[in-house]
Scaffold this motif. Structure first.
Motif, PDB file in Angstrom:
ATOM      1  N   ALA A 112       1.681  -1.426  -1.060  1.00 39.75           N
ATOM      2  CA  ALA A 112       0.803  -0.615  -0.459  1.00 39.75           C
ATOM      3  C   ALA A 112       0.514   0.501  -1.430  1.00 39.75           C
ATOM      4  O   ALA A 112      -1.002   1.150  -1.226  1.00 39.75           O
ATOM      5  N   TYR A 114      -0.695   0.131  -4.345  1.00 40.74           N
ATOM      6  CA  TYR A 114      -1.707  -0.934  -5.213  1.00 40.74           C
ATOM      7  C   TYR A 114      -2.966  -0.913  -4.166  1.00 40.74           C
ATOM      8  O   TYR A 114      -3.872  -0.512  -4.717  1.00 40.74           O
ATOM      9  N   ALA A 115      -2.661  -1.012  -3.104  1.00 42.79           N
ATOM     10  CA  ALA A 115      -3.896  -0.987  -2.185  1.00 42.79           C
ATOM     11  C   ALA A 115      -4.356   0.412  -1.960  1.00 42.79           C
ATOM     12  O   ALA A 115      -5.676   0.689  -2.014  1.00 42.79           O
ATOM     13  N   ARG A 116      -3.641   1.370  -1.651  1.00 37.07           N
ATOM     14  CA  ARG A 116      -3.958   2.536  -1.879  1.00 37.07           C
ATOM     15  C   ARG A 116      -4.802   3.152  -2.897  1.00 37.07           C
ATOM     16  O   ARG A 116      -5.729   4.026  -2.716  1.00 37.07           O
ATOM     17  N   TYR A 247      -8.945  -1.870   2.434  1.00 40.16           N
ATOM     18  CA  TYR A 247      -7.573  -1.411   1.599  1.00 40.16           C
ATOM     19  C   TYR A 247      -7.001  -0.365   2.033  1.00 40.16           C
ATOM     20  O   TYR A 247      -5.571  -0.131   2.005  1.00 40.16           O
ATOM     21  N   GLN A 248      -7.338   0.895   2.665  1.00 44.83           N
ATOM     22  CA  GLN A 248      -6.783   2.080   3.246  1.00 44.83           C
ATOM     23  C   GLN A 248      -5.865   1.336   4.581  1.00 44.83           C
ATOM     24  O   GLN A 248      -4.691   1.624   4.895  1.00 44.83           O
ATOM     25  N   SER A 251      -3.196  -0.795   3.264  1.00 47.13           N
ATOM     26  CA  SER A 251      -1.904   0.155   2.658  1.00 47.13           C
ATOM     27  C   SER A 251      -1.045   0.834   3.665  1.00 47.13           C
ATOM     28  O   SER A 251       0.160   1.013   3.534  1.00 47.13           O
TER      29      SER A 251
END
Length: 270
Positions: A112, A114-116, A247-248, A251
């Protein structure tokens, strides 16, 4: 001096207004300044030749702009697929982390993060700077965690885990490689040459107020088309291109899922 990064940082209405104003001003000045020097006889025959010349250049410019718009739209689709592929790879890693039980819960929270980090740190600047140190640090922490987990996991799970991690890392590399997607410079050179020729045809008309205004309006319309192609040209930079919202959303989903798993907070990484 490359003004492209500065222009891409402007909102879409400002970009349209800038291109239209610049095109209208160029056409008006070309007519007002060059027509007295050219001294073309203002007969019906010469006006007809001027209109045919302007129409031919306008047709060529419109054709190349239409072609560029189609190419840019195709590039935007390619960019969106790069994002979709990477988001899917991160989500797959999260599912594999779930299969690892309690030991994988902390890794889900790292995924999470990483995606953020991709959305907040790397995505806005990757077209100019490439890899972002903060995102790279999170990825390296994930790599260490998954390799450590794979060392104690069953062979089948460990193999899937390492293979999917390589796919996730590869998806990031492809996104970074595609961050500079854009039309070749030769297309922009051709557009500038054709627009310059269009502006120069203003010298064939009498420099009267209504003629200058007509040429300015015509050029402003062409400027709007050029602005549209410019906005579509680089989908990772443009305000109407590919966004970091997937991505947000991922996340937030991973963070909520990790918080809902009993005991996951105790094992979360700092």
């Amino acid at each position: 001096m490359d003004l492209s990064p500065l222009l891409h940082g402007l909102p879409s209405p400002a970009i349209y207004a800038s291109f239209m104003a610049a095109a209208a001003l160029a056409a008006a000045l070309a007519c007002a300044a060059l027509a007295p020097l050219a001294r073309i006889p203002q007969t019906k025959e010469h006006i007809d030749i001027a209109m045919r010349t302007t129409g031919a250049v306008m047709a060529a410019l419109t054709l190349i702009l239409a072609f560029c718009a189609v190419q840019a739209r195709s590039q935007a689709g390619d960019a969106q697929r790069l994002v979709t592929t990477e988001v899917a790879a991160i989500a797959t890693m999260a599912r594999i982390a779930d299969r690892a039980g309690v030991a994988g819960h902390a890794l889900r929270q790292d995924l999470a993060a990483y995606a953020r980090s991709i959305a907040d740190d790397e995505f806005p600047v990757m077209a100019l700077q490439g890899r972002h140190p903060a995102t790279q640090a999170v990825l390296e922490r994930l790599e260490a965690g998954f390799y450590q987990l794979a060392a104690t996991a069953p062979e089948v799970l460990a193999t899937d885990m390492l293979q999917e991690f390589d796919d996730m890392d590869g998806a990031r590399d492809k996104r970074l490689d595609g961050a500079r997607i854009g039309l070749p410079q030769e297309f922009w050179m051709l557009i500038l040459v054709l627009f310059g020729l269009l502006a120069l045809t203003g010298a064939l008309y009498p420099p009267r107020l209504h003629t200058v205004a007509m040429l300015a309006v015509q050029a402003a319309g062409v400027g709007a088309l050029i602005a549209f192609v410019f906005l579509m040209d680089q989908p990772f930079r443009s305000s109407i291109g590919v966004s970091a919202s997937p991505y947000q959303a991922l996340s937030q989903s991973l963070a909520h899922r990790a918080a809902a798993i009993p005991g996951s907070t105790r094992h979360a990484r700092p």
